[in-house]
Design a protein around this motif. Structure first.
Motif, short mmCIF file in Angstrom:
data_model
loop_
_atom_site.label_atom_id
_atom_site.label_comp_id
_atom_site.label_asym_id
_atom_site.label_seq_id
_atom_site.Cartn_x
_atom_site.Cartn_y
_atom_site.Cartn_z
N PRO A 90 0.87 -1.23 0.07
CA PRO A 90 0.08 -0.21 0.14
C PRO A 90 1.09 1.46 0.01
O PRO A 90 1.78 1.32 0.59
CB PRO A 90 -0.64 -0.23 1.25
N GLU A 127 2.34 5.23 6.30
CA GLU A 127 1.52 5.48 7.53
C GLU A 127 0.47 6.42 7.05
O GLU A 127 -0.68 6.36 7.37
CB GLU A 127 2.00 6.13 8.62
N GLN A 154 -2.42 4.98 5.08
CA GLN A 154 -3.11 3.91 6.03
C GLN A 154 -4.22 4.88 6.48
O GLN A 154 -5.43 4.51 6.69
CB GLN A 154 -2.19 3.28 7.06
N LYS A 203 -6.58 5.77 3.92
CA LYS A 203 -7.51 4.55 3.65
C LYS A 203 -8.61 4.61 4.90
O LYS A 203 -9.93 4.34 4.35
CB LYS A 203 -6.59 3.26 3.82
N SER A 211 -5.62 5.01 12.74
CA SER A 211 -5.00 3.72 12.31
C SER A 211 -3.88 4.04 11.28
O SER A 211 -3.95 3.68 10.13
CB SER A 211 -6.07 2.73 11.57
N ALA A 255 -0.32 -0.49 9.13
CA ALA A 255 -0.95 -1.28 8.18
C ALA A 255 -1.28 -2.79 9.04
O ALA A 255 -1.83 -3.70 8.80
CB ALA A 255 -0.11 -1.75 6.97
#
Length: 426
Positions: free
Chosen positions: A30, A34, A37, A40, A50, A53
């Protein structure tokens, strides 16, 4: 024209990279690490949370909000971690890097003249970091370089502004920059202090305009600060991760300038500790560990600071002689280009000061103050990139000055060597 050429070049390289055989390791990761994430989580409806990962950790203040929400918006439209989202982000980063040509030209023309402005703009088009970083990194790197260049350009223009509304807008521009990447905040008091000093020298009332800048800046920080206090129950204005970054660069497992294997993004033990303790407590614990290590290992700490200084300005922690004698062609090229840029940058700041330019102070303060935090934590050329447009302008101004001096000396030598005109016969 230069901006268009810069964008076309970056898009050409981006397309060439996309058509080449992909690296399966990189392709399956991905992107954005950070930051990706967090984007996401936002796009998935879980809010600003979050950053790891490895496991879900809940709300975070790891980043300031603008760029994660920017990436999350792209994820919402083109999909989370999809190839199309990656291309869109890279294309926009290429656009940000290309648009940086405009403030580079404006700053350089205002301070050093048309020749330096043109030279700096074209050099930015082909500068390796300005070409590669927007393509390689899904991060705020290219955007913050553009925004900080605009801030610097605005700072020079503010010397002539007498309307409080303009000073308020200046505060808003700073707020946008800081909410993209807080690393530039260290320069804010110096820039505002310089503007206040220049206004005072010009017998212009400076207290109310400066207060307008501070007030608008503070008001822009309020929503994010209130969110952080509401979620974590502790006053955190910008972001929380200083303790971790300091510890990554100051512990017994540091290699060169940091210990990447200890990062919770890839270290399961640290990730679980981070989740168990909570973000605020974990960051505070890492900060205490880092300072304890620095106090108990002063010589090692000084060596690490020196290595990070070298890494910031020369892109290497090795001895220059070792790099030039044993390094491969790529490492030698990177070293020599950064050595030249860095030396010319500081020479340009010196020339600006000796010439009595009032803009010499902000130009000098940028390379002096901005990197200090990275000498203490950990370093890479990407961290320096927000100020690279200013470094480049100083370097090109120094090169132009040296060329001018050389031409003058050659002209004087030719003049001295020319035969004296013969006297007419009587």
């Amino acid at each position: 024209m230069i901006t268009s050429f810069a964008f076309a070049l970056r898009m050409l390289l981006l397309c060439m990279g996309a058509r080449s055989e992909p690296n399966p390791v990189i392709t399956n990761l991905p992107f954005g690490f950070e930051l990706g994430q967090v984007a996401k989580a936002i796009a998935s409806g879980r809010g600003f949370s979050s950053p790891l990962a490895i496991l879900a950790t809940g709300p975070t203040i790891w980043f300031t909000p603008i760029y994660p929400y920017f990436v999350a918006g792209i994820f919402k439209v083109w999909g989370i971690f999809t190839p199309m989202s990656h291309i869109i982000i890279q294309t926009l980063n290429c656009a940000f890097a290309s648009l940086t040509v405009i403030p580079i030209q404006g700053i350089a023309k205002r301070t050093f003249g048309e020749g330096v402005a043109t030279g700096a703009a074209w050099t930015w088009v082909f500068l390796p970091s300005a070409v590669s970083f927007p393509i390689q990194w899904v991060w705020d790197t290219a955007l913050i370089a553009l925004v900080f260049s605009l801030i610097f350009w605005a700072t020079l223009a503010m010397r002539e502004k007498r309307v409080a509304l303009a000073w308020a807008g200046y505060g808003a521009l700073w707020a946008v920059g800081v909410l993209i990447n807080p690393s530039i905040l260290s320069l804010f008091p110096f820039f505002l202090g310089w503007l206040a000093w220049e206004a005072r020298r010009a017998a212009f009332p400076w207290i109310k305009p400066a207060a307008a800048t501070l007030l608008v800046f503070a008001l822009c920080m309020v929503p994010w600060t209130v969110r952080n206090y509401h979620v974590f129950g502790k006053l955190t204005v910008l972001r929380s991760n200083f303790g971790l970054e300091l510890w990554l660069g100051n512990n017994s497992k540091v290699v060169d300038t940091m210990a990447p294997g200890q990062h919770p993004a890839g270290n399961r033990e640290e990730a679980e500790k981070y989740k168990r303790m909570g973000e605020i407590a974990y960051m505070a614990d890492k900060e205490q560990e880092a300072f304890a290590y620095m106090r108990s290992h002063p010589r090692v700490t000084l060596n690490l600071i020196f290595f990070r200084f070298m890494d910031t300005w020369l892109a290497s922690t090795e001895s220059p002689l070792d790099v030039l004698s044993t390094g491969n062609l790529l490492s030698r090229s990177i070293f020599l280009s950064n050595f030249s840029l860095s030396m010319l940058c500081f020479l340009g700041a010196l020339y600006a000061y000796r010439s009595g330019r009032p803009e010499a102070f902000p130009f000098a303060i940028v390379p002096t103050i901005f990197p200090l935090i990275f000498y203490l934590t950990h370093s890479t050329l990407r961290y320096r990139f927000p100020i690279d447009p200013i470094i480049l302008i100083l370097a090109i101004s120094a090169a132009a000055h040296l060329i001018s001096v050389a031409r003058s000396r050659v002209a004087n030598v030719k003049k001295a060597a020319a035969p004296a005109p013969s006297l007419p016969a009587i």
